[in-house]
Design an enzyme around this catalytic site. Structure first.
Site, short mmCIF file in Angstrom:
data_model
loop_
_atom_site.label_atom_id
_atom_site.label_comp_id
_atom_site.label_asym_id
_atom_site.label_seq_id
_atom_site.Cartn_x
_atom_site.Cartn_y
_atom_site.Cartn_z
N GLU A 102 -5.02 26.99 -34.16
CA GLU A 102 -3.61 27.22 -35.13
C GLU A 102 -3.05 26.00 -35.36
O GLU A 102 -1.75 26.31 -35.28
CB GLU A 102 -3.07 28.34 -34.37
CG GLU A 102 -3.77 29.55 -34.24
CD GLU A 102 -3.03 30.55 -33.39
OE1 GLU A 102 -2.00 30.56 -33.38
OE2 GLU A 102 -3.82 31.80 -33.11
N GLU A 123 -11.91 36.47 -33.09
CA GLU A 123 -10.94 37.50 -32.40
C GLU A 123 -10.65 38.57 -33.14
O GLU A 123 -9.72 39.22 -33.46
CB GLU A 123 -9.38 36.64 -32.22
CG GLU A 123 -9.39 35.27 -31.65
CD GLU A 123 -8.33 34.63 -31.34
OE1 GLU A 123 -7.27 35.37 -31.75
OE2 GLU A 123 -8.17 33.38 -31.08
O1 9MR Z 1 -4.12 38.30 -26.81
C1 9MR Z 1 -3.14 37.29 -26.24
C2 9MR Z 1 -2.26 37.87 -25.49
O2 9MR Z 1 -2.56 38.67 -24.44
C3 9MR Z 1 -1.25 36.55 -24.94
O3 9MR Z 1 -0.15 37.35 -24.48
C4 9MR Z 1 -0.80 35.74 -26.20
C5 9MR Z 1 -0.09 34.59 -25.94
O4 9MR Z 1 -0.90 33.73 -25.08
O5 9MR Z 1 -2.03 35.34 -26.79
C6 9MR Z 1 -3.03 36.39 -27.33
O6 9MR Z 1 -4.09 35.81 -28.20
C7 9MR Z 1 -3.77 34.99 -29.16
C8 9MR Z 1 -4.90 33.98 -29.09
O7 9MR Z 1 -5.00 33.16 -27.76
C9 9MR Z 1 -4.83 33.10 -30.27
N1 9MR Z 1 -4.70 33.60 -31.55
C10 9MR Z 1 -4.01 34.83 -31.70
C11 9MR Z 1 -4.07 35.82 -30.40
C12 9MR Z 1 -3.25 37.08 -30.54
O8 9MR Z 1 -1.80 36.50 -30.34
#
Ligand code: 9MR
Length: 364
Positions: free
Chosen positions: A164, A275
């Site tokens: 990102e 994802e």
């Molecule tokens: O699903 C993830 C959630 O459990 C975490 O709290 C959050 C922060 O670390 O990140 C979420 O995963 C993200 C991923 O790492 C990157 N793309 C967006 C995802 C959803 O926020």
């Protein structure tokens, strides 16, 4: 009674006994019945089917574990390889929870995808107070990437190296808001290139990905990512795969999905739908359970995504499709964003939703 009549009765009883016996169906021998196993996601796909996973669910919920084992052959480490979890204090690396997931995947012979070496979120507290000149920041950055990537060298199929880094206007994420990137501010825009070079040095065989969201709904961002990737590759930076996160909803236009996949394919790199989840209640209405119409719309969108991936991505570029956790109850949309959502193909109890059958249809 006449003798001939007695003989007649005996013959009749005998006949009836034989014919009754014949008409009784033979007892079923269940050991010899042919068993037609139900199709599974992994068994129906010509590429790997993944889910992101979390150790707390895996430890505490047998249905979660069973669903993973029966339906998936790849995992992404959802949170436990992020910097806040893996380097919680400066120079103290903690692999324990990530390793629980790695051992599980090894035991079940699943592929493991690492996520994510460099991200502007999920940073440990100590980063925000770290004082140092640009050399000290570069050293911290390189050390993080190389310590973690070397530790897992040979154990992971691929890494989301940079996650990102492009903002919604198509620029390199930079501003000072919570959406900004400390890496960009401290290290300059070419931190992205160096992240890939450092990762390659540490684990030459892992496939290195750039991973981002909203390419299907934001053409500016899609084009910016494509330009960045082209520039990186012209400079021999080892970007080898592209992750389309696909956090989408039932109203995301199919054309946007097809456009993003088609353009990504043209790079010749590995393509990962990395994802996947599909919100069915994007206006976040109070909802005890989804309506039939919402579930059906979700099924159709899963079908579209999976079919587009299967038909548009050449075999040698198919890294696979990964959904973001397993069942509705586990989704970040509920646990993290606190949304009233049901975005995955398994429900709160890991029962298959109609979306599951949408995926199977997309794979046919
Ligand atoms: O699903 C993830 C959630 O459990 C975490 O709290 C959050 C922060 O670390 O990140 C979420 O995963 C993200 C991923 O790492 C990157 N793309 C967006 C995802 C959803 O926020």
């Amino acid at each position: 009674m006449k003798k001939s009549f007695v003989v007649f009765l005996i013959v009749l009883v005998g006949f009836l006994a034989v014919s009754c016996k014949k008409s009784v169906a033979p007892a079923l021998d269940t050991n010899t019945l042919p068993i037609t196993p139900l199709p599974t996601l992994k068994g129906s796909a010509p590429f790997l089917i993944g889910a992101s996973i979390d150790p707390t669910f895996l430890r505490n919920n047998l249905r979660y574990r069973e669903t993973l084992i029966s339906e998936f052959n790849s995992i992404t480490i959802e949170n436990m390889m992020k910097m806040n979890n893996i380097q919680p204090e400066r120079a103290r690396f903690d692999y324990a929870r990530a390793n629980e997931l790695v051992s599980f995947a090894n035991q079940e012979k699943m592929r493991i995808h690492g996520h994510a070496l460099v991200w502007h979120e999920a940073l440990p507290g100590w980063i925000s107070t770290f004082q140092g000149d640009s050399l000290a920041w570069e050293n911290l950055f390189k050390t993080h990437i190389q310590t973690v990537a070397s530790y897992y060298k040979g154990k992971l199929a691929g890494w989301d190296v940079v996650n990102e880094a492009i903002d919604n206007d198509g620029g390199t994420r930079n501003d000072n808001s919570s959406q900004g990137s400390i890496w960009r501010r401290k290290l300059g825009a070419d931190y992205i290139a160096r992240a890939f070079l450092y990762a390659k040095e540490a684990d030459p065989n892992a496939i290195l990905f750039y991973n981002d969201y909203a390419q299907e709904s934001n053409p500016k961002k899609l084009e910016a990512i494509l330009r960045m990737v082209e520039d990186l590759r012209k400079s021999n930076v080892p970007v080898e795969g592209l992750g389309l996160q696909m956090h989408i909803h039932i109203n995301t236009p199919d054309a946007g999905i097809v456009n993003a996949i088609t353009k990504y394919v043209k790079t010749g790199l590995k393509i990962h739908i990395s994802e996947l989840d599909i919100q069915l209640n994007p206006s976040n209405e109070t909802l005890e359970r989804p309506t039939v119409a919402q579930l059906e719309a979700q099924r159709l969108k899963f079908l579209t995504v999976v079919r587009a991936y299967k038909t548009l991505v050449p075999k040698e570029q198919q890294y696979g499709i990964t959904q973001w956790n397993v069942g509705d109850a586990d989704s970040w949309l509920r646990t993290y964003l606190k949304k009233n959502e049901f975005p995955l193909p398994f429900d709160m109890n890991y029962e298959k939703k109609v979306s599951y059958y949408g995926i199977l249809e997309g794979l046919r």
